[in-house]
Scaffold this motif. Structure first.
Motif, PDB file in Angstrom:
ATOM      1  N   ILE A  57       0.992  -1.447  -0.476  1.00  0.00           N
ATOM      2  CA  ILE A  57       0.118   0.039  -0.156  1.00  0.00           C
ATOM      3  C   ILE A  57       0.846   1.320   0.278  1.00  0.00           C
ATOM      4  N   GLU A  58       2.367   1.247   0.485  1.00  0.00           N
ATOM      5  CA  GLU A  58       2.824   2.399   0.733  1.00  0.00           C
ATOM      6  C   GLU A  58       3.566   2.573  -0.940  1.00  0.00           C
ATOM      7  N   ARG A  59       4.059   1.395  -1.024  1.00  0.00           N
ATOM      8  CA  ARG A  59       4.810   1.632  -2.376  1.00  0.00           C
ATOM      9  C   ARG A  59       4.253   1.889  -3.890  1.00  0.00           C
ATOM     10  N   ALA A  60       2.507   1.857  -3.279  1.00  0.00           N
ATOM     11  CA  ALA A  60       1.821   2.403  -4.616  1.00  0.00           C
ATOM     12  C   ALA A  60       1.075   3.704  -4.189  1.00  0.00           C
ATOM     13  N   SER A  61       1.426   4.404  -3.090  1.00  0.00           N
ATOM     14  CA  SER A  61       0.861   5.514  -2.124  1.00  0.00           C
ATOM     15  C   SER A  61       1.885   6.829  -3.521  1.00  0.00           C
ATOM     16  N   TYR A  62       0.402   7.819  -3.365  1.00  0.00           N
ATOM     17  CA  TYR A  62       0.996   9.109  -3.630  1.00  0.00           C
ATOM     18  C   TYR A  62       2.921  10.046  -3.396  1.00  0.00           C
ATOM     19  N   ASP A  63       2.900   9.249  -1.902  1.00  0.00           N
ATOM     20  CA  ASP A  63       4.334   9.658  -1.705  1.00  0.00           C
ATOM     21  C   ASP A  63       5.361   8.732  -2.139  1.00  0.00           C
ATOM     22  N   ASN A  64       5.000   7.785  -3.097  1.00  0.00           N
ATOM     23  CA  ASN A  64       6.741   6.942  -3.428  1.00  0.00           C
ATOM     24  C   ASN A  64       6.196   7.343  -4.592  1.00  0.00           C
ATOM     25  N   LEU A  65       5.420   7.844  -5.310  1.00  0.00           N
ATOM     26  CA  LEU A  65       5.426   7.454  -6.399  1.00  0.00           C
ATOM     27  C   LEU A  65       5.388   9.401  -7.551  1.00  0.00           C
TER      28      LEU A  65
END
Length: 290
Positions: A61-69
């Motif tokens: 979920i964190e990998r697909a979040s805005y902060d990681n993109l």
């Protein structure tokens, strides 16, 4: 699609809204006037093990979040595979500095629609088995940053692109010329990496380079049902069929496999191995006989 690439529509809208319709790194326009899209969603910390800057402590979920993109053009996306230069901290810095400029701006509905309908995503290639004749080329292209970061305008002004346009006019109907030209522009980074790889390989084992060239030519003739590789292409469908013919069946769904194969086909076309030649190319090829 894995959970690490299951981006929500609100996340994608917010992500694109803070781009200013530009690549976060080189500032190239992402959604072009004709609504074609050269923007790609890039993971700062990779979606799966073995990918660039992978963090095992993150959840999907964190990998697909805005902060990681972040949004990059195709050229910069490949360039940032060089993790020695583009560390997690450096990627986060590029994202933050770029997005800070566009906190109060909103993209047009047309731009947003074009982005959501045609965005391509990064894919980590950790299982590099049986890639057909593209095996080494794909590995090199994905693992090495391109030597140039040309803007679209610089590509269009280059001698290679101008010569390419002349040959395209001989080989494709008018309504497909613009689309093929976009493919050329979007594949510039991949073409640079492929050219670098083939140049090195030709010094070590020129027979392999000749075999690859002959394989592409033979596939082209088979698709066209002809014996002469200088036969007019006639349709972009032929280019796509030729690219797919170079990829193992289990990989034909992959945007990056297709992208590398298409770049190789474009190079093969550009350097006179397939398709009808211009008058100048035909004259020059006479000297190859001596």
């Amino acid at each position: 699609m894995s959970a690490a690439r299951n981006y929500s529509i609100p996340t994608l809208k917010y992500l694109f809204g803070l781009t200013g319709n530009q690549c976060a790194k080189c500032k190239t326009i992402i959604i072009l006037p004709d609504k074609s899209n050269i923007g790609q969603v890039c993971h700062i910390q990779a979606a799966s093990p073995g990918g660039e800057r992978y963090n095992p402590n993150m959840t999907d979920i964190e990998r697909a979040s805005y902060d990681n993109l972040m949004i990059l053009c195709a050229n910069c996306h490949i360039e940032t595979n060089n993790v020695a230069i583009f560390t997690t901290a450096e990627m986060q810095k590029i994202k933050a500095q770029h997005e800070a400029k566009y906190q109060k701006t909103e993209p047009s509905e047309d731009q947003l629609t074009a982005f959501l309908q045609s965005t391509s995503y990064d894919i980590d290639f950790t299982n590099r088995e049986d890639w057909g004749i593209l095996e080494a080329i794909i590995k090199y292209t994905l693992d090495n940053a391109p030597k140039s970061n040309m803007t679209v305008d610089e590509i269009k002004a280059s001698k290679n692109f101008i010569a390419f346009q002349e040959k395209v006019k001989l080989n494709l109907p008018q309504q497909e010329i613009a689309s093929f030209s976009r493919q050329y522009i979007n594949s510039t980074a991949r073409q640079l990496a492929i050219d670098e790889y083939l140049t090195r390989l030709s010094e070590e084992d020129p027979v392999k380079v000749d075999e690859l060239r002959e394989a592409v030519i033979q596939n082209y003739c088979n698709i066209k049902g002809v014996s002469d590789p200088e036969t007019r292409i006639d349709s972009l469908k032929t280019i796509e069929e030729l690219a797919l013919s170079l990829i193992p069946d289990v990989k034909k769904h992959s945007p990056q496999y297709i992208g590398v194969a298409r770049a190789l086909v474009i190079q093969t076309f550009e350097f006179c191995s397939i398709g009808q030649k211009t008058q100048l190319e035909a004259q020059l090829s006479i000297f190859d006989l001596f």
